[in-house]
Enzyme design. Structure first.
Site, PDB file in Angstrom:
ATOM      1  CE  LYS A  52      24.415  47.639  12.568  1.00 44.68           C
ATOM      2  NZ  LYS A  52      23.044  47.225  12.318  1.00 44.68           N
ATOM      3  CD  GLN A  96      20.033  46.787  14.391  1.00 43.95           C
ATOM      4  OE1 GLN A  96      20.840  47.565  13.893  1.00 43.95           O
ATOM      5  NE2 GLN A  96      20.204  45.477  14.350  1.00 43.95           N
ATOM      6  CG  ASP A 119      21.182  47.401   6.808  1.00 45.49           C
ATOM      7  OD1 ASP A 119      22.369  47.083   6.981  1.00 45.49           O
ATOM      8  OD2 ASP A 119      20.366  47.548   7.747  1.00 45.49           O
TER       9      ASP A 119
END
Ligand code: NDP
Length: 280
Positions: A52, A96, A119
């Site tokens: 990322k 995460q 997300d």
């Protein structure tokens, strides 16, 4: 004749386009920035986070990483998210997963401002997707839809079968496909006669995390097969949920692992960060 869907190339072209958009934003004094929080030392997560950050660097998105120790308390994690929510220079926040035992990922996702939830895991965005309203769509399902659309694979009216019902892949993907007028069945570990269902699919998506689980007998001739699974074998090789070699001649379209869904997931995350900074 089957075609292998090249997620790597497609993701690259999306990143190139995003790079231009980021340059335009910078000319307008908007500097897109993503904050990534990682707690603990999960090996796979480290690789994902690195990928990322690399994508951000390539596109010109500013990137801040918060690496918290394994023994971080939930209150500390929530305080950090709150701080980032209030930081006007940050447009996207990502926690995460998986989080270490004792930390509640859903609580963390709920704490992220829906406007920075790149997300697409916040209940507000999950609800909006259900209502087919504009929102941050979670990145893996979004990437799969982009792949199908780019390869002109008809979604409307197609029978789509998803194996896996997780909150990050299976469920949001079902909503995306439904919003595009597919007829959708979601299967899981308690589904009976799985093969009878998968064999009817025009579009079959596997997101379970079991190497070569989907065999030739489970797919219809001419179907499109999308493999979300990432399974690391003892020799370090990555393989998907689908028995690629034995299936590829039977189907019309198929994604490889690696080089299929994975790069698209990251490209769509970048897309969501750019979208967040435009809305900011
Ligand atoms: P989860 O473990 O959260 O969910 C797995 C799902 O598979 C569950 O719904 C489970 O059913 C179902 N399942 C497990 N075994 C079977 C079986 N024998 N038959 C039918 N269904 C079964 O996984 P994720 O959704 O997080 O991830 C799935 C895979 O995709 C993993 O390999 C992961 O690494 C990969 N992944 C890849 C991404 C990418 O960008 N390429 C992004 C995200 C994930 P039940 O609910 O009943 O337990």
């Amino acid at each position: 004749m089957s075609e292998i869907i090249n997620g790597k190339e497609l993701a690259k072209s999306i990143r190139l386009k995003l790079k231009e958009e980021v340059n335009e934003l910078k000319n307008a004094n908007i500097r897109p920035k993503l904050a990534v929080i990682m707690v603990g030392n999960d090996k796979a997560s480290k690789v994902y986070v690195k990928n990322k950050s690399k994508a951000c660097e390539e596109i010109g998105i500013e990137y801040e990483e918060y690496l918290l120790p394994e023994n971080t308390k939930m209150t500390e994690l929530l305080e950090l998210i709150e701080k980032l929510n209030n930081d006007v220079t940050i447009h996207g926040i990502l926690v995460q997963s998986p989080l270490p035992e004792g930390l509640d990922a859903n609580e963390a996702f709920r704490k992220i401002s829906p406007k920075k939830d790149v997300d697409g895991f916040h209940p507000v965005n999950v609800g909006k997707l259900s209502l087919n309203q504009d929102c941050f769509v979670s990145c893996t399902p979004y990437g799969i839809i982009k792949m199908l659309e780019t390869y002109n694979i008809p979604i409307e009216g197609a029978y789509a079968v998803i194996i896996g019902r997780s909150n990050i892949v299976g469920k949001p993907l079902a909503k995306c496909l439904l919003n595009k007028n597919a007829t959708v069945t979601v299967c899981h570990s308690r589904t009976k006669n799985l093969k009878n269902i998968t064999k009817q699919a025009d579009i079959l998506i596997s997101a379970i995390g079991k190497p070569k689980f989907v065999t030739k007998e489970m797919v219809k001739e001419g179907a499109t097969v999308i493999d979300v699974g990432i399974n690391r074998m003892n020799d370090g090789k990555l393989i998907g949920d689908v028995d690629f070699e034995n299936i590829k001649e039977k189907v019309s379209y198929i994604t490889p692992v690696p080089g299929g869904v994975g790069p698209m997931t990251i490209a769509m995350l970048m897309h969501n960060v750019v979208k967040a900074s435009k809305q900011h």
